[in-house]
Enzyme design. Structure first.
Site, mmCIF file in Angstrom:
data_model
loop_
_atom_site.group_PDB
_atom_site.id
_atom_site.type_symbol
_atom_site.label_atom_id
_atom_site.label_comp_id
_atom_site.label_asym_id
_atom_site.label_seq_id
_atom_site.Cartn_x
_atom_site.Cartn_y
_atom_site.Cartn_z
ATOM 1 N N GLY A 237 0.330 -1.532 0.147
ATOM 2 C CA GLY A 237 0.560 0.198 -0.251
ATOM 3 C C GLY A 237 1.091 1.313 -0.253
ATOM 4 O O GLY A 237 0.549 2.147 -0.389
ATOM 5 N N GLY A 238 1.560 0.949 0.650
ATOM 6 C CA GLY A 238 2.966 1.820 1.201
ATOM 7 C C GLY A 238 4.010 2.042 1.754
ATOM 8 O O GLY A 238 4.235 0.982 1.657
ATOM 9 N N MET A 239 5.091 2.610 1.277
ATOM 10 C CA MET A 239 6.305 2.308 1.962
ATOM 11 C C MET A 239 6.936 4.239 2.443
ATOM 12 O O MET A 239 6.588 4.934 1.007
ATOM 13 C CB MET A 239 7.068 2.228 1.321
ATOM 14 C CG MET A 239 8.766 1.450 1.647
ATOM 15 S SD MET A 239 8.416 0.261 3.127
ATOM 16 C CE MET A 239 10.059 1.223 4.379
ATOM 17 N N GLU A 240 6.911 3.916 3.778
ATOM 18 C CA GLU A 240 7.402 5.096 4.443
ATOM 19 C C GLU A 240 8.769 5.558 3.812
ATOM 20 O O GLU A 240 9.325 6.283 4.656
ATOM 21 C CB GLU A 240 7.510 5.060 5.939
ATOM 22 C CG GLU A 240 8.701 4.253 5.917
ATOM 23 C CD GLU A 240 8.569 2.922 6.609
ATOM 24 O OE1 GLU A 240 8.646 1.347 6.967
ATOM 25 O OE2 GLU A 240 6.962 2.306 5.949
ATOM 26 N N HIS B 164 -0.702 7.109 7.695
ATOM 27 C CA HIS B 164 0.405 6.150 8.264
ATOM 28 C C HIS B 164 1.658 6.325 7.943
ATOM 29 O O HIS B 164 1.929 6.688 8.685
ATOM 30 C CB HIS B 164 -0.040 4.375 8.029
ATOM 31 C CG HIS B 164 0.156 3.282 8.496
ATOM 32 N ND1 HIS B 164 0.016 2.363 9.200
ATOM 33 C CD2 HIS B 164 1.737 2.811 7.756
ATOM 34 C CE1 HIS B 164 1.262 1.566 9.258
ATOM 35 N NE2 HIS B 164 2.069 1.397 8.705
ATOM 36 N N GLU B 165 1.743 6.491 6.552
ATOM 37 C CA GLU B 165 2.920 6.582 6.397
ATOM 38 C C GLU B 165 3.820 7.857 6.695
ATOM 39 O O GLU B 165 4.846 7.461 6.843
ATOM 40 C CB GLU B 165 3.286 6.706 4.329
ATOM 41 C CG GLU B 165 2.581 5.831 3.910
ATOM 42 C CD GLU B 165 2.997 3.974 4.632
ATOM 43 O OE1 GLU B 165 4.240 3.932 4.870
ATOM 44 O OE2 GLU B 165 2.633 3.014 4.913
ATOM 45 N N HIS C 37 4.715 7.599 10.211
ATOM 46 C CA HIS C 37 6.268 6.586 10.818
ATOM 47 C C HIS C 37 7.538 7.767 10.384
ATOM 48 O O HIS C 37 8.885 7.346 10.800
ATOM 49 C CB HIS C 37 6.485 5.778 8.723
ATOM 50 C CG HIS C 37 5.831 4.462 9.039
ATOM 51 N ND1 HIS C 37 7.138 3.540 9.917
ATOM 52 C CD2 HIS C 37 5.269 4.032 8.301
ATOM 53 C CE1 HIS C 37 6.143 2.371 10.235
ATOM 54 N NE2 HIS C 37 5.318 2.170 9.119
ATOM 55 N N GLU D 277 5.728 -0.808 13.645
ATOM 56 C CA GLU D 277 4.204 -1.035 12.963
ATOM 57 C C GLU D 277 3.205 -0.320 13.985
ATOM 58 O O GLU D 277 2.288 -0.197 13.355
ATOM 59 C CB GLU D 277 4.297 -1.874 12.457
ATOM 60 C CG GLU D 277 4.804 -2.336 10.652
ATOM 61 C CD GLU D 277 5.048 -0.757 9.257
ATOM 62 O OE1 GLU D 277 4.127 -0.488 9.778
ATOM 63 O OE2 GLU D 277 6.007 -0.608 8.880
ATOM 64 N N ASP E 279 10.187 -11.321 6.454
ATOM 65 C CA ASP E 279 9.187 -10.680 5.225
ATOM 66 C C ASP E 279 7.802 -11.240 5.804
ATOM 67 O O ASP E 279 7.323 -10.819 5.946
ATOM 68 C CB ASP E 279 9.215 -10.753 4.607
ATOM 69 C CG ASP E 279 9.791 -10.047 3.538
ATOM 70 O OD1 ASP E 279 9.795 -8.682 4.152
ATOM 71 O OD2 ASP E 279 10.164 -9.988 2.539
ATOM 72 N N TYR F 221 1.127 -4.620 13.772
ATOM 73 C CA TYR F 221 0.267 -3.790 13.506
ATOM 74 C C TYR F 221 -0.822 -3.236 14.256
ATOM 75 O O TYR F 221 -0.910 -2.090 15.025
ATOM 76 C CB TYR F 221 -0.490 -3.520 12.090
ATOM 77 C CG TYR F 221 0.685 -3.278 11.097
ATOM 78 C CD1 TYR F 221 1.060 -2.190 10.539
ATOM 79 C CD2 TYR F 221 0.855 -4.471 10.419
ATOM 80 C CE1 TYR F 221 1.985 -1.662 9.181
ATOM 81 C CE2 TYR F 221 2.610 -4.365 9.668
ATOM 82 C CZ TYR F 221 2.667 -3.002 8.278
ATOM 83 O OH TYR F 221 3.057 -3.167 7.413
ATOM 84 N N ARG G 17 -0.639 -5.571 -6.119
ATOM 85 C CA ARG G 17 -0.764 -4.434 -4.484
ATOM 86 C C ARG G 17 -1.078 -6.727 -3.640
ATOM 87 O O ARG G 17 -2.077 -6.877 -4.046
ATOM 88 C CB ARG G 17 -1.278 -3.440 -4.018
ATOM 89 C CG ARG G 17 -1.606 -3.723 -2.905
ATOM 90 C CD ARG G 17 -2.176 -2.029 -2.371
ATOM 91 N NE ARG G 17 -2.051 -2.256 -1.618
ATOM 92 C CZ ARG G 17 -3.196 -1.128 -0.649
ATOM 93 N NH1 ARG G 17 -4.131 -0.359 -1.286
ATOM 94 N NH2 ARG G 17 -3.525 -1.463 1.069
ATOM 95 N N LYS H 129 -1.746 -7.272 -1.156
ATOM 96 C CA LYS H 129 -2.293 -7.762 -0.175
ATOM 97 C C LYS H 129 -4.105 -7.905 -1.047
ATOM 98 O O LYS H 129 -5.011 -7.978 -0.195
ATOM 99 C CB LYS H 129 -1.955 -6.770 1.140
ATOM 100 C CG LYS H 129 -3.286 -4.896 0.872
ATOM 101 C CD LYS H 129 -4.195 -5.066 1.234
ATOM 102 C CE LYS H 129 -5.345 -4.095 1.477
ATOM 103 N NZ LYS H 129 -6.223 -3.562 2.229
#
Length: 647
Positions: free
Chosen positions: A306-309, A333-334, A337, A356, A412, A420, A594, A596
Site C-alpha cells: 500500500g505504501g512505503m515510508e 500511516h506513512e 512513520h 508498525e 518478511d 500492526y 499490490r 494484499k
C-alpha cells in the site's frame, strides 16, 4: 509500510497463506526449513540481527556515497558504493557486507595519503533468504572503502517496467522496495536497521526519465538525466529508495507534494489534499517534523504494498486513489512513520511492532483528529476483527510483539496483525490507563529521547518503566506489560471499541440474510468504504450464487474500482461458486500488483481445479507486470495447490 484497516487484506482465516496480510507477507511457518526452534528468552538475549551477515559491533558505516547508472535495457543499476567507516573493534580487519545477486567487480580502500589500493574480497555462496556475504579484507582498516558493482535484472528489491506497464505507456519505469532485507539486492551494505548512515548519490539515466530518491528531491529539478541527492539525517538501509520514470510534480503545500506520472498527478494531489493538515496534527501531538519535505510518489499499480515510508518520499499505491478520499488513511500511516520507524527505529525485524504498532496508533490518532472518532473507531474494529480471525490460524509463537530469536526464517514472514494491530492496541491500552494528558507527552518525549536511534523492545520497556510505571504507580503492572509484549494472544485487559455505524451495517446485513431484504439504497449511498468492507466481511464464508447475483445487481461489486472492496468481494464470489464474477476477478488480479489486494483471490481460486487453472492462466499473463515480491507470493500459493494430493 502501510498497515491500518483500509490497507488490510482478509485475514488468514480465509486465506491462510495470502502473502498480503496488512501489506506484509503471510505469517511464516516457524517449523519451515531454516527456522530455528526458539527457546531463548528475548528479554535476556543480546542485540543481534539474525538476518544480516554484517558485524556492526566491529565496524560501522557512517556515510554511504553512491555513483549509479540506470540502464533500462539491461534492467541494471551499475556503479559504486563508497563507505565512510567507524572501526569500533581495534582488532577488526574485515568489512562484512550483505549482498543478494550482486556482481562485485572491484573493491578499493583509501589510504591515509588519499590514494586508493585494491583490496582482497570474497563473495560467499547464496543463502535463499540472506543472500551472499561479501567479506572485504582491510588490513589497514581503511577509513573509506569503495565497491564497484552491478545488479541483477532479477534483483528482489527492484522492479523494471516496460512502457506498456505504466500509466503513460511511453517511458519505462523502475522503483525499489528495500524493506525488509531487499536493499542488499541493489546496494552492497550492512543491511540491518542497527546501522544508520547518511548518504549522497549521483545518478545518471536516460534524459526522458526523472530520478527520485529517499532524499532531498527538488520539486523544480530539471529532467536532464543527471541527478544528485543528499540525505543528511541518518537512516537504516531499508529506507534507501530510488525510482525513475516519467514523473511530474504537483504541490500540496509549501513542504508537501505529489510525484506521479502526468495522467495521475492531479488526481493524486486532489486525493491527498489533506496531507499538510495531517502533518500539522502529528506535529502538535508528537513534536516537529524533522525531515524537511514530505512528498508522495504514486507508483504504477504493480507496487506490491500500500505504501512505503521512505523518508521525504513516501511510495504509494495508486489503488488508494478512488476519488472520495476514503482510503487516504494510508497517507496518515506513512506520514506517522516519520516519527515511529524513521525517527525511532526497531533495531532488528524481530521488534517490528516498534515501527508498525506505534505507527498504526499514531495514524489512528491523526484520523480521529481530522475525520472524527467514529472514523477512527471503524478502522480499529475492522483491524481487530481481522486480528481475531488470524489468531484462529497462526502459531502462538507469532502472536507476541517481541519475537524470540529463530522464530522466523524470513523477516518478511512476521504476523502483520500482531505487529500492526496488537501493537497499536497495546498503546491504546496504555493511553486509556494513564489518560491522554499523561500518555501523549510520554510518547512525544519517547520520540525525542530516541530520535535517530535504532532500539530493541527492551529499550522501550526500560523507558516505559521509568517514565510511566514508576512516575504513575498503580496504573499498569509489570506483569501486564510482560503479558502484552511477550505472551501470545490479546490480553483480557485490552480496551473494547464499538461503532454505532457498524451496528447499523450489521443490522442491514442480518435483515438481508434472514429475509432477503437488500439494504436501503438511500442508506447505502452514504456508506463509506469502511462500512462496505464491514458489510462484506461479516458475510458467511459462502453464499448461494443467487444471493451474490442479487448483491452484484444492486451494488455493482464486480468491476469495482475500490481495491478494498474488490479484495473481499472476489474471494467470497469464488468460494460461493458465483462464476459470473470470474472475468472481473481475473481482470482485477491481472491489473493490480499490490499483494494484499490480490492474494485473497488467488488463494480462493486455487482450492478447486477450475479455479486453479484460472489462477495459473491469469498469473501467466500478469507475471511480467508483477513485482518480484508479489510474484514469489503467487508462485508459493499455486505451488502448494499443485502439490496437494487430489481429494
Amino acid at each position: 509500510m502501510r498497515s491500518s484497516i483500509l490497507t488490510l487484506c482478509l485475514a488468514a482465516i480465509a486465506v491462510a497463506a495470502t502473502g498480503c496480510s496488512r501489506d506484509a507477507a503471510p505469517p511464516a511457518d516457524p517449523a519451515a526449513k531454516g527456522a530455528a526452534v526458539a527457546t531463548a528468552d528475548p528479554k535476556a538475549v543480546a542485540e543481534v540481527d539474525e538476518y544480516s551477515y554484517s558485524q556492526p559491533d566491529k565496524v560501522r558505516t557512517n556515510d554511504l556515497a553512491l555513483q549509479l547508472k540506470v540502464d533500462f535495457d539491461k534492467k541494471e543499476l551499475s556503479g559504486s558504493a563508497t563507505y565512510t567507516l567507524d572501526w569500533l573493534d581495534k582488532s577488526a580487519t574485515q568489512l562484512v557486507l550483505d549482498t543478494r545477486d550482486i556482481t562485485v567487480e572491484k573493491v578499493v580502500g583509501e589510504r591515509a595519503d588519499g590514494k586508493w589500493d585494491d583490496l582482497t574480497f570474497a563473495v560467499a555462496g547464496k543463502d535463499k533468504v540472506l543472500g551472499s556475504k561479501l567479506t572485504i579484507e582491510s588490513p589497514q582498516r581503511n577509513p573509506r572503502i569503495r565497491v564497484t558493482y552491478r545488479t541483477s535484472p532479477d534483483a528482489s528489491g527492484l522492479q523494471w517496467l516496460t512502457p506498456a506497464m505504466t500509466e503513460g505507456k511511453k517511458t519505462p519505469f523502475m522503483f525499489s522496495q528495500s524493506q525488509q532485507i531487499h536493499a542488499r539486492s541493489w546496494v552492497p551494505l550492512q543491511d540491518t536497521p542497527r546501522v544508520r548512515f547518511t548518504y549522497t548519490a549521483h545518478v545518471t539515466s536516460p534524459q526522458d526519465a526523472m530520478v527520485l530518491m529517499s532524499a532531498d528531491n527538488d520539486p523544480n529539478a530539471a529532467r536532464d538525466g543527471d541527478y544528485s541527492f543528499a540525505m543528511p539525517q541518518k537512516i537504516p538501509s531499508y529506507l534507501l529508495a530510488i525510482a525513475a520514470g516519467d514523473l511530474t510534480f504537483q504541490p500540496i503545500s509549501e513542504r508537501a507534494g505529489v510525484w506521479a506520472e502526468p495522467a495521475m498527478v492531479k488526481k493524486a494531489a486532489t486525493e491527498f489534499a489533506d496531507t499538510e493538515k495531517m502533518m500539522v496534527t502529528a506535529e502538535r501531538l508528537y513534536g516537529p517534523y524533522r525531515w524537511q519535505r514530505y512528498d508522495i510518489l504514486v507508483l504504477p499499480p504493480s507496487f506490491p504494498y500500500g505504501g512505503m515510508e521512505n523518508p521525504r518520499l513516501t511510495f504509494a499505491t495508486p489503488t488508494v486513489i478512488v476519488g472520495d478520499k476514503s482510503l487516504v488513511s494510508l497517507v496518515a500511516h506513512e506520514l506517522a512513520h516519520s516519527w515511529s520507524g524513521n525517527l525511532v527505529t526497531f533495531s532488528t525485524p524481530k521488534d517490528g511492532w516498534l515501527n508498525e504498532g506505534f505507527t498504526s496508533y499514531v495514524e489512528n490518532r491523526i484520523v480521529e483528529d481530522l475525520y472524527g472518532k467514529e472514523a477512527a473507531d471503524m478502522e480499529k474494529v475492522i483491524s481487530r476483527n481481522e486480528l481475531a480471525a488470524e489468531y484462529k490460524e497462526i502459531d502462538p509463537k507469532l502472536q507476541v510483539l517481541a519475537l524470540r530469536p529463530g522464530t522466523l526464517s524470513d523477516p518478511d514472514g512476521a504476523s502483520s496483525s500482531t505487529v500492526y494491530t496488537k501493537g497499536a492496541w497495546f498503546l491504546q491500552f496504555l493511553e486509556e490507563r494513564y489518560g491522554r494528558d499523561v500518555f501523549d507527552p510520554f510518547l512525544k518525549e519517547y520520540f525525542n529521547h530516541f530520535a535517530f536511534q535504532s532500539i530493541p523492545t527492551t529499550k522501550f520497556i526500560e523507558y516505559a518503566k521509568a517514565n510511566l510505571l514508576a512516575k504513575h504507580p498503580g496504573k499498569v503492572s509489570e506483569a501486564e506489560l510482560d503479558e502484552w509484549i511477550y505472551q501470545p494472544g490479546v490480553p483480557a485487559s485490552a480496551p473494547k471499541t464499538v461503532s454505532p455505524r457498524f451496528d447499523a451495517v450489521d443490522a442491514a446485513r442480518t435483515a438481508w440474510l434472514d429475509a432477503g431484504t437488500l439494504p436501503d439504497t438511500v442508506a447505502t449511498a452514504k456508506w463509506s468504504t469502511q462500512e462496505w468492507v464491514h458489510f462484506i466481511d461479516g458475510m458467511p464464508d459462502t453464499l448461494k450464487p443467487g444471493q451474490l447475483a442479487a448483491l452484484d445487481a444492486a451494488y455493482h461489486f464486480s468491476g469495482t474500482p475500490n481495491g478494498e472492496i474488490a479484495q473481499r468481494w472476489y474471494p467470497l464470489a469464488v468460494r460461493s461458486g458465483y462464476t459470473q464474477a470470474n472475468a472481473a476477478a481475473a481482470e482485477f488480479i491481472a491489473r493490480v500488483g499490490r499483494r494484499k489486494l490480490i492474494m485473497p483471490t488467488y488463494s480462493a481460486l486455487v482450492k478447486t481445479p477450475e479455479g486453479l487453472k484460472l489462477a495459473q492462466d491469469t498469473f501467466a499473463k500478469a507475471r511480467p507486470g508483477y513485482h518480484p515480491i508479489t510474484t514469489a507470493s503467487v508462485e508459493e500459493v499455486i505451488a502448494k495447490a499443485q502439490a496437494k494430493p487430489a481429494q
